[in-house]
Design a protein around this motif. Structure first.
Motif, PDB file in Angstrom:
ATOM      1  N   ILE A 131       7.061  -7.004   6.986  1.00 24.28           N
ATOM      2  CA  ILE A 131       7.201  -5.231   6.522  1.00 24.28           C
ATOM      3  C   ILE A 131       8.610  -4.744   7.741  1.00 24.28           C
ATOM      4  O   ILE A 131       8.995  -3.550   7.085  1.00 24.28           O
ATOM      5  CB  ILE A 131       5.324  -4.629   6.667  1.00 24.28           C
ATOM      6  N   TYR A 160       2.257  -9.889   5.740  1.00 24.25           N
ATOM      7  CA  TYR A 160       2.589  -8.876   5.509  1.00 24.25           C
ATOM      8  C   TYR A 160       3.166  -8.067   6.460  1.00 24.25           C
ATOM      9  O   TYR A 160       4.816  -7.662   6.550  1.00 24.25           O
ATOM     10  CB  TYR A 160       1.296  -7.770   4.703  1.00 24.25           C
ATOM     11  N   GLU A 161       2.154  -8.070   8.129  1.00 29.21           N
ATOM     12  CA  GLU A 161       3.146  -7.781   9.153  1.00 29.21           C
ATOM     13  C   GLU A 161       4.393  -8.069   9.268  1.00 29.21           C
ATOM     14  O   GLU A 161       5.023  -7.913   9.899  1.00 29.21           O
ATOM     15  CB  GLU A 161       2.225  -8.052  10.140  1.00 29.21           C
ATOM     16  N   GLN A 193       1.742   0.598  -1.111  1.00 27.06           N
ATOM     17  CA  GLN A 193       1.953  -0.366  -0.083  1.00 27.06           C
ATOM     18  C   GLN A 193       0.238  -0.729  -0.317  1.00 27.06           C
ATOM     19  O   GLN A 193      -0.369  -2.075   0.306  1.00 27.06           O
ATOM     20  CB  GLN A 193       1.500   0.531   1.392  1.00 27.06           C
ATOM     21  N   THR A 194      -1.143   0.086  -0.540  1.00 25.11           N
ATOM     22  CA  THR A 194      -2.591  -0.294  -1.081  1.00 25.11           C
ATOM     23  C   THR A 194      -2.502  -2.036  -1.886  1.00 25.11           C
ATOM     24  O   THR A 194      -2.543  -2.326  -1.590  1.00 25.11           O
ATOM     25  CB  THR A 194      -2.562   0.579  -1.671  1.00 25.11           C
ATOM     26  N   LYS A 254     -10.075  -3.098  -1.053  1.00 31.16           N
ATOM     27  CA  LYS A 254      -9.224  -4.202  -0.793  1.00 31.16           C
ATOM     28  C   LYS A 254     -10.023  -5.567  -0.323  1.00 31.16           C
ATOM     29  O   LYS A 254      -9.527  -6.588  -0.862  1.00 31.16           O
ATOM     30  CB  LYS A 254      -8.678  -3.430   0.483  1.00 31.16           C
ATOM     31  N   SER A 304      -1.899 -11.660   1.954  1.00 26.13           N
ATOM     32  CA  SER A 304      -2.186 -11.954   3.317  1.00 26.13           C
ATOM     33  C   SER A 304      -1.749 -10.904   4.672  1.00 26.13           C
ATOM     34  O   SER A 304      -0.637 -10.603   4.254  1.00 26.13           O
ATOM     35  CB  SER A 304      -2.633 -13.154   4.104  1.00 26.13           C
ATOM     36  N   GLU A 305      -2.587 -10.337   5.756  1.00 26.85           N
ATOM     37  CA  GLU A 305      -2.547  -9.275   6.631  1.00 26.85           C
ATOM     38  C   GLU A 305      -0.905 -10.253   7.324  1.00 26.85           C
ATOM     39  O   GLU A 305      -0.046  -9.285   8.016  1.00 26.85           O
ATOM     40  CB  GLU A 305      -3.549  -8.754   7.066  1.00 26.85           C
ATOM     41  N   ILE A 323       0.263  -4.300  -2.305  1.00 26.23           N
ATOM     42  CA  ILE A 323       0.940  -5.145  -1.982  1.00 26.23           C
ATOM     43  C   ILE A 323       0.402  -5.928  -0.507  1.00 26.23           C
ATOM     44  O   ILE A 323      -0.357  -6.893  -1.045  1.00 26.23           O
ATOM     45  CB  ILE A 323       2.346  -4.698  -1.549  1.00 26.23           C
ATOM     46  N   ARG A 324      -1.135  -5.194  -0.265  1.00 25.82           N
ATOM     47  CA  ARG A 324      -1.533  -5.453   1.045  1.00 25.82           C
ATOM     48  C   ARG A 324      -3.293  -6.476   0.740  1.00 25.82           C
ATOM     49  O   ARG A 324      -3.744  -6.803   0.971  1.00 25.82           O
ATOM     50  CB  ARG A 324      -2.659  -4.466   2.058  1.00 25.82           C
ATOM     51  N   SER A 325      -3.175  -6.223  -0.889  1.00 27.43           N
ATOM     52  CA  SER A 325      -4.539  -6.448  -1.480  1.00 27.43           C
ATOM     53  C   SER A 325      -4.086  -7.894  -2.074  1.00 27.43           C
ATOM     54  O   SER A 325      -4.907  -8.667  -2.488  1.00 27.43           O
ATOM     55  CB  SER A 325      -4.867  -4.834  -2.983  1.00 27.43           C
ATOM     56  N   LYS A 348      -8.694  -8.628  -2.956  1.00 24.87           N
ATOM     57  CA  LYS A 348      -8.667 -10.192  -2.006  1.00 24.87           C
ATOM     58  C   LYS A 348      -9.580 -11.218  -2.669  1.00 24.87           C
ATOM     59  O   LYS A 348      -8.917 -12.499  -2.612  1.00 24.87           O
ATOM     60  CB  LYS A 348      -8.534 -10.312  -1.206  1.00 24.87           C
TER      61      LYS A 348
END
Length: 202
Positions: free
Chosen positions: A127, A123-124, A111-112, A4, A119-120, A114-116, A8
Motif C-alpha cells: 500500500i 495489502y500493508e 480499498q474496501t 469484509k 490478506s492484510e 481490495i482488502r476483501s 474473505k
C-alpha cells in the motif's frame, strides 16, 4: 468489518472448491486416459472445437480475478494442452482481460474491495506504493514486466491511482508477454523434467 470477514471467507471457500474441482478433474482425466499422454489430451481438446480455447480463456480470466486455481497451474496447462504458441496466446488473452477487470473493480469499489480480496499482510506490504505518486507508474510497469511481484493485486492497487485505462492497458499489453513467457516455459520445463524422471525411475 463483518462484510469484509464474510467476503474473505467466501473467497477462501471458492478457492478451496476450485482446487478440489481441479483435483477431481485430473483424477477423472486419468481414469479416462486423457492425461496419460499429451496426444490424447490435445485430441480431447480438439474434439471440443472452439469451445476448448474459449473455456480455457474463461478459466484463466476467473483465476486472475478470483484465485480459485493457482495461476502457475493454468499457465502450464495452456502450454501443455495447446502447444507453446497457442497456449501462450490463450494464457495472454485471459490474463490481460482478467487484469483489466481487476483494475476496473478497484477503480469502482476502492480499498474496501481490495482488502476483501487479499490478506492484510499483502495489502500493508504494497500500500506504501501509493505514496510514490510520481514513481508508481514506473514501479508498476517494472513489476508487471518482471514476474516477481503479485501482479493481480498490483493491478487492483493501480485502480486506486489516477492512472488512465489507456496507460494501464498499454502497460499490461506490453509488460505481460515477457513475464508470462518466462514463467510458463520455465514451469513447463520443470514439469517435463519431473515427468521424465518419474517415468524413468518409478
Amino acid at each position: 468489518m463483518n462484510e469484509k470477514i464474510i467476503s474473505k471467507k467466501v473467497l477462501r471457500l471458492i478457492s478451496i472448491l476450485g482446487i478440489v474441482a481441479t483435483i477431481l478433474a485430473i483424477i477423472y482425466g486419468y481414469q479416462k486416459g486423457i492425461f496419460t499422454s499429451t496426444d490424447r489430451l490435445q485430441a480431447a481438446v480438439k474434439e471440443a472445437g472452439i469451445w476448448g480455447p474459449l473455456l480455457f480463456i474463461g478459466i484463466q480470466i476467473v483465476q486472475v480475478v478470483v484465485p480459485i486455481i493457482p495461476g502457475g497451474i493454468t499457465c502450464v496447462a495452456g502450454v501443455v494442452i495447446f502447444g507453446p504458441l497457442e497456449g501462450f496466446l490463450y494464457n495472454y488473452i485471459g490474463i490481460v482481460i482478467g487484469s483489466i477487470i481487476n483494475f476496473a473493480l478497484a477503480r469502482s469499489y476502492g480499498q474496501t474491495f481490495i482488502r476483501s480480496m487479499v490478506s492484510e499482510k499483502l495489502y500493508e506490504k504494497y500500500i506504501g506504493w501509493l505514496s510514490e505518486r510520481e514513481r508508481f507508474d514506473k514501479l508498476f510497469a517494472l513489476a508487471i514486466f518482471f514476474p516477481v511481484a503479485p501482479d493481480d493485486f498490483l493491478c487492483m492497487l493501480a485502480g486506486l491511482t489516477k492512472m488512465t485505462y489507456k496507460k494501464f492497458t498499454t502497460i499490461i499489453l506490453l509488460g505481460k508477454p515477457a513475464a508470462l513467457m518466462a514463467y510458463s516455459f520455465s514451469l513447463t520445463a520443470v514439469l517435463q523434467f519431473v515427468t521424465r524422471y518419474v517415468t524413468r525411475y518409478l
